[in-house]
Write a protein that holds these residues in place. Structure first.
Motif, PDB file in Angstrom:
ATOM      1  N   ALA A  23       0.841  -1.207   0.000  1.00 61.50           N
ATOM      2  CA  ALA A  23       0.000   0.000   0.000  1.00 61.50           C
ATOM      3  C   ALA A  23       0.868   1.245   0.000  1.00 61.50           C
ATOM      4  CB  ALA A  23      -0.920  -0.001   1.219  1.00 61.50           C
ATOM      5  N   TRP A  24       0.401   2.296  -0.682  1.00 62.81           N
ATOM      6  CA  TRP A  24       1.115   3.571  -0.711  1.00 62.81           C
ATOM      7  C   TRP A  24       0.099   4.704  -0.746  1.00 62.81           C
ATOM      8  CZ3 TRP A  24       0.817  -0.132  -4.391  1.00 62.81           C
ATOM      9  CH2 TRP A  24       0.178   0.211  -5.592  1.00 62.81           C
ATOM     10  N   THR A  25       0.472   5.836  -0.169  1.00 61.19           N
ATOM     11  CA  THR A  25      -0.467   6.946  -0.045  1.00 61.19           C
ATOM     12  C   THR A  25       0.290   8.216   0.310  1.00 61.19           C
ATOM     13  OG1 THR A  25      -2.475   7.710   1.087  1.00 61.19           O
ATOM     14  CG2 THR A  25      -0.852   6.541   2.409  1.00 61.19           C
ATOM     15  N   ARG A  26      -0.355   9.366   0.193  1.00 54.01           N
ATOM     16  CA  ARG A  26       0.196  10.624   0.693  1.00 54.01           C
ATOM     17  C   ARG A  26      -0.346  10.920   2.082  1.00 54.01           C
ATOM     18  NH1 ARG A  26      -1.002  15.244  -3.463  1.00 54.01           N
ATOM     19  NH2 ARG A  26       0.062  16.433  -1.815  1.00 54.01           N
ATOM     20  N   PHE A  27      -1.192  10.063   2.599  1.00 54.62           N
ATOM     21  CA  PHE A  27      -1.864  10.334   3.864  1.00 54.62           C
ATOM     22  C   PHE A  27      -1.458   9.298   4.913  1.00 54.62           C
ATOM     23  CE2 PHE A  27      -4.432  11.741   0.239  1.00 54.62           C
ATOM     24  CZ  PHE A  27      -4.378  13.110   0.461  1.00 54.62           C
ATOM     25  N   SER A  28      -2.341   8.390   5.299  1.00 55.47           N
ATOM     26  CA  SER A  28      -1.998   7.361   6.270  1.00 55.47           C
ATOM     27  C   SER A  28      -2.542   6.019   5.800  1.00 55.47           C
ATOM     28  CB  SER A  28      -2.559   7.708   7.657  1.00 55.47           C
ATOM     29  OG  SER A  28      -3.972   7.773   7.612  1.00 55.47           O
ATOM     30  N   ILE A  29      -1.869   4.947   6.223  1.00 51.81           N
ATOM     31  CA  ILE A  29      -2.238   3.584   5.838  1.00 51.81           C
ATOM     32  C   ILE A  29      -2.861   2.915   7.056  1.00 51.81           C
ATOM     33  CG2 ILE A  29      -1.407   1.376   4.956  1.00 51.81           C
ATOM     34  CD1 ILE A  29       0.938   2.898   3.682  1.00 51.81           C
ATOM     35  N   ALA A  30      -4.095   2.486   6.920  1.00 52.33           N
ATOM     36  CA  ALA A  30      -4.847   1.962   8.061  1.00 52.33           C
ATOM     37  C   ALA A  30      -4.303   0.614   8.522  1.00 52.33           C
ATOM     38  CB  ALA A  30      -6.323   1.836   7.696  1.00 52.33           C
ATOM     39  N   SER A  31      -4.588   0.286   9.771  1.00 53.91           N
ATOM     40  CA  SER A  31      -4.322  -1.043  10.324  1.00 53.91           C
ATOM     41  C   SER A  31      -5.281  -1.240  11.488  1.00 53.91           C
ATOM     42  CB  SER A  31      -2.870  -1.170  10.792  1.00 53.91           C
ATOM     43  OG  SER A  31      -2.609  -0.280  11.864  1.00 53.91           O
ATOM     44  N   GLY A  32      -5.322  -2.475  12.005  1.00 59.83           N
ATOM     45  CA  GLY A  32      -6.162  -2.724  13.170  1.00 59.83           C
ATOM     46  C   GLY A  32      -7.337  -3.644  12.890  1.00 59.83           C
ATOM     47  N   PRO A  33      -8.339  -3.680  13.790  1.00 60.91           N
ATOM     48  CA  PRO A  33      -9.465  -4.613  13.669  1.00 60.91           C
ATOM     49  C   PRO A  33     -10.255  -4.386  12.388  1.00 60.91           C
ATOM     50  CG  PRO A  33      -9.396  -3.638  15.866  1.00 60.91           C
ATOM     51  CD  PRO A  33      -8.400  -2.888  15.037  1.00 60.91           C
ATOM     52  N   ILE A  34     -10.792  -5.489  11.850  1.00 63.57           N
ATOM     53  CA  ILE A  34     -11.656  -5.413  10.671  1.00 63.57           C
ATOM     54  C   ILE A  34     -12.994  -6.077  11.005  1.00 63.57           C
ATOM     55  CG2 ILE A  34      -9.745  -5.328   9.042  1.00 63.57           C
ATOM     56  CD1 ILE A  34     -10.078  -8.230   8.471  1.00 63.57           C
ATOM     57  N   PRO A  35     -14.081  -5.661  10.356  1.00 60.64           N
ATOM     58  CA  PRO A  35     -15.421  -6.173  10.708  1.00 60.64           C
ATOM     59  C   PRO A  35     -15.565  -7.663  10.436  1.00 60.64           C
ATOM     60  CG  PRO A  35     -15.555  -4.170   9.354  1.00 60.64           C
ATOM     61  CD  PRO A  35     -14.126  -4.617   9.321  1.00 60.64           C
ATOM     62  N   ALA A  36     -16.442  -8.301  11.189  1.00 59.94           N
ATOM     63  CA  ALA A  36     -16.664  -9.738  11.055  1.00 59.94           C
ATOM     64  C   ALA A  36     -17.172 -10.109   9.668  1.00 59.94           C
ATOM     65  CB  ALA A  36     -17.645 -10.211  12.127  1.00 59.94           C
ATOM     66  N   ASP A  37     -18.044  -9.253   9.082  1.00 58.30           N
ATOM     67  CA  ASP A  37     -18.561  -9.575   7.755  1.00 58.30           C
ATOM     68  C   ASP A  37     -17.450  -9.515   6.701  1.00 58.30           C
ATOM     69  OD1 ASP A  37     -18.315  -6.803   7.981  1.00 58.30           O
ATOM     70  OD2 ASP A  37     -19.940  -6.421   6.561  1.00 58.30           O
ATOM     71  N   MET A  38     -16.455  -8.639   6.907  1.00 55.39           N
ATOM     72  CA  MET A  38     -15.332  -8.583   5.987  1.00 55.39           C
ATOM     73  C   MET A  38     -14.465  -9.845   6.104  1.00 55.39           C
ATOM     74  SD  MET A  38     -13.786  -6.828   3.627  1.00 55.39           S
ATOM     75  CE  MET A  38     -14.366  -5.127   3.809  1.00 55.39           C
ATOM     76  N   VAL A  39     -14.292 -10.332   7.332  1.00 55.64           N
ATOM     77  CA  VAL A  39     -13.547 -11.577   7.536  1.00 55.64           C
ATOM     78  C   VAL A  39     -14.234 -12.719   6.790  1.00 55.64           C
ATOM     79  CG1 VAL A  39     -12.821 -13.277   9.248  1.00 55.64           C
ATOM     80  CG2 VAL A  39     -12.587 -10.841   9.745  1.00 55.64           C
ATOM     81  N   MET A  40     -15.546 -12.793   6.877  1.00 56.05           N
ATOM     82  CA  MET A  40     -16.297 -13.855   6.195  1.00 56.05           C
ATOM     83  C   MET A  40     -16.158 -13.741   4.681  1.00 56.05           C
ATOM     84  SD  MET A  40     -19.796 -14.087   8.475  1.00 56.05           S
ATOM     85  CE  MET A  40     -20.462 -15.296   7.346  1.00 56.05           C
ATOM     86  N   THR A  41     -16.235 -12.516   4.156  1.00 53.99           N
ATOM     87  CA  THR A  41     -16.140 -12.316   2.709  1.00 53.99           C
ATOM     88  C   THR A  41     -14.752 -12.698   2.196  1.00 53.99           C
ATOM     89  OG1 THR A  41     -17.758 -10.529   2.772  1.00 53.99           O
ATOM     90  CG2 THR A  41     -16.303 -10.620   0.860  1.00 53.99           C
ATOM     91  N   LEU A  42     -13.712 -12.242   2.875  1.00 52.75           N
ATOM     92  CA  LEU A  42     -12.348 -12.557   2.439  1.00 52.75           C
ATOM     93  C   LEU A  42     -12.048 -14.047   2.594  1.00 52.75           C
ATOM     94  CD1 LEU A  42     -10.487  -9.456   3.907  1.00 52.75           C
ATOM     95  CD2 LEU A  42     -10.961  -9.931   1.493  1.00 52.75           C
ATOM     96  N   SER A  43     -12.593 -14.663   3.629  1.00 58.21           N
ATOM     97  CA  SER A  43     -12.427 -16.107   3.796  1.00 58.21           C
ATOM     98  C   SER A  43     -13.063 -16.858   2.637  1.00 58.21           C
ATOM     99  CB  SER A  43     -13.044 -16.563   5.128  1.00 58.21           C
ATOM    100  OG  SER A  43     -12.374 -15.979   6.224  1.00 58.21           O
ATOM    101  N   ALA A  44     -14.226 -16.383   2.201  1.00 56.12           N
ATOM    102  CA  ALA A  44     -14.897 -17.019   1.061  1.00 56.12           C
ATOM    103  C   ALA A  44     -14.069 -16.895  -0.213  1.00 56.12           C
ATOM    104  CB  ALA A  44     -16.282 -16.399   0.864  1.00 56.12           C
ATOM    105  N   HIS A  45     -13.454 -15.734  -0.434  1.00 59.68           N
ATOM    106  CA  HIS A  45     -12.600 -15.560  -1.613  1.00 59.68           C
ATOM    107  C   HIS A  45     -11.355 -16.443  -1.533  1.00 59.68           C
ATOM    108  CE1 HIS A  45     -14.985 -12.525  -3.464  1.00 59.68           C
ATOM    109  NE2 HIS A  45     -14.794 -11.611  -2.532  1.00 59.68           N
ATOM    110  N   LEU A  46     -10.823 -16.601  -0.338  1.00 64.49           N
ATOM    111  CA  LEU A  46      -9.668 -17.497  -0.176  1.00 64.49           C
ATOM    112  C   LEU A  46     -10.047 -18.923  -0.548  1.00 64.49           C
ATOM    113  CD1 LEU A  46      -7.653 -16.728   3.095  1.00 64.49           C
ATOM    114  CD2 LEU A  46      -6.782 -16.845   0.764  1.00 64.49           C
ATOM    115  N   HIS A  47     -11.173 -19.381   0.001  1.00 60.90           N
ATOM    116  CA  HIS A  47     -11.632 -20.736  -0.314  1.00 60.90           C
ATOM    117  C   HIS A  47     -11.875 -20.906  -1.809  1.00 60.90           C
ATOM    118  CE1 HIS A  47     -12.010 -23.123   3.281  1.00 60.90           C
ATOM    119  NE2 HIS A  47     -12.606 -22.147   3.944  1.00 60.90           N
TER     120      HIS A  47
END
Length: 416
Positions: A107-131
């Motif tokens: 990731a690259w930006t002129r501002f700030s790059i986020a980190s930290g907790p992510i929502p449960a629904d996002m975890v489910m969606t990304l897990s589905a794409h991994l599978h």
């Protein structure tokens, strides 16, 4: 050859001596069967040490072998990483292979790059794409609900082992992974890597990844393409205002090293882009000063390059970029390959270069920085006593803070 943790010289314990002996035996093995025998002996000892958080014993062995026997060092490091990021667990009479994997995000930006907790629904969606696109069918998966910066990843092999064990239990029991309550703070950089972590498990001996299941290693490229296409819109929501490139989800240590290597070109491009837009100048109005840095006891070995940027003809270093070296990259004669990533101009790289310093020169030229000075001497790894920031060489070879002009627009305070 990978590099060990920096540790103080000390007398080796009995367990350290045993680690060294097993690693030497693996390096000297004359057959695959003998090698596997010694690896199994080493694995038993490593898992005992990792489970009891005896990281100092492992580091002492790595430090000793790094200085004395490179082949044995590589054998020990490979087995330490394997014992940390994988395990065999039995559940309801079935043995499972489990592997901690990382999904690097450049990731690259002129501002700030986020980190930290992510929502449960996002975890489910990304897990589905991994599978769907990366993992073998019928594998079990548990993903951590966190977007990790490098400062928030496990700091030791023992920490990695503990995380692997915890997430493996979650994967096998189909339970959610809990967030760490004490995440480290993340320094702001213009270009940096973020990581998603997961454990994938399958019955022992079965495939973990899609390209294994199909017995077609070339499917790795297709898996990466599909991962970029399908997961990108979701990950972009986690990193607003950032340019993004996704790397292939792979075994934890390999994926983290790839993320570290491939963020370096983006760091230089992001620096030049930021400086020219913030100061309203053309790239040829900048000059770059490059210094080689290494530990004093390392007998001339280069551990990283530091590139300071200033206005052409001016003494003050405005910004600095650190280019760490990995493995044998400090050998200027070593031929290596930089993966080309054509999806974004910030990340597309010259494919074949003879050495890291040649790649740095090529990147600066590509970015339009024509005034470049490289100091011949090897600098010690100096940092600011007050804030801990790395110091950069100016045109006179003095190590100084990189600081933007007081009247420059406010923005990100650091570069990678």
């Amino acid at each position: 050859m990978r590099r060990p943790f920096k540790t103080a010289t000390q007398k080796l314990s009995a367990d350290s001596l045993r680690l060294n002996a097993f690693a030497q035996a693996i390096a000297q093995a004359a057959s695959r069967l003998e090698e596997r025998y010694w690896e199994s002996q080493l694995d038993v000892l490593l898992r005992k040490l990792l489970r009891n958080h005896h990281q100092d014993v492992i580091e002492s062995s790595l430090d000793h072998l790094f200085k004395q026997e490179s082949d044995a060092y590589d054998a020990l490091m490979e087995n330490v990483e394997a014992a940390s990021e994988s395990c065999i667990v039995e559940l309801n009479g079935t043995s499972y292979d489990a592997l901690l994997i990382a999904m690097p995000i450049l990731a690259w930006t002129r501002f700030s790059i986020a980190s930290g907790p992510i929502p449960a629904d996002m975890v489910m969606t990304l897990s589905a794409h991994l599978h769907a696109h990366v993992l073998a069918p019928d594998t079990k998966l548990a993903m951590a609900p966190t977007l990790f910066s490098i400062d928030q990843l496990p700091r030791t092999h023992a920490d990695t082992f503990a995380l692997t064990q915890q997430m493996t239990q979650a994967a096998l029991k189909d339970a959610p992974v809990k967030n760490s309550p004490h995440a480290a703070e993340t320094a702001p950089f213009l270009a940096d890597t973020r990581y998603l972590l997961a454990v994938v498990a399958a019955p022992a001996g079965e495939a973990l990844f899609r390209w294994q299941a199909s017995s077609n290693p070339t499917e790795r490229d297709e898996a990466l393409s599909q991962w970029n296409t399908q997961a990108m819109p979701n990950i972009a929501r986690l990193l607003p205002g950032c340019g993004i490139e996704l790397l292939l989800p792979e075994a934890y240590f390999v994926a983290c090293r790839e993320g570290d290597r491939l963020i370096r070109p983006a760091s230089i491009r992001a620096a030049v882009h930021y400086l020219t837009h913030t100061l309203t100048i053309e790239p040829d109005a900048l000059q770059a000063v490059i210094g080689s840095f290494g530990e004093e006891e390392a007998e001339g070995r280069v551990d990283e390059y530091r590139i300071g940027f200033s206005l052409s003809g001016e003494p003050d270093i405005l910004y600095g970029v650190v280019w760490p070296l990995y493995g044998q990259e400090d050998d200027d004669e070593l031929q290596y390959r930089v993966v080309e990533t054509p999806t974004d101009p910030l990340l597309s790289s010259v494919v074949e270069r003879k050495s890291p310093i040649e790649e740095i020169f090529a990147l600066l030229e590509e970015c339009g920085v024509v005034h470049v000075k490289r100091h011949a001497e090897l600098f010690s790894m100096e940092f600011c006593d007050d804030c801990g920031s790395p110091l950069f060489p100016d045109m006179e070879a003095e190590l100084v803070h990189a600081e933007m002009p007081e009247d420059a627009p406010a923005g990100t305070a650091h570069l990678h």
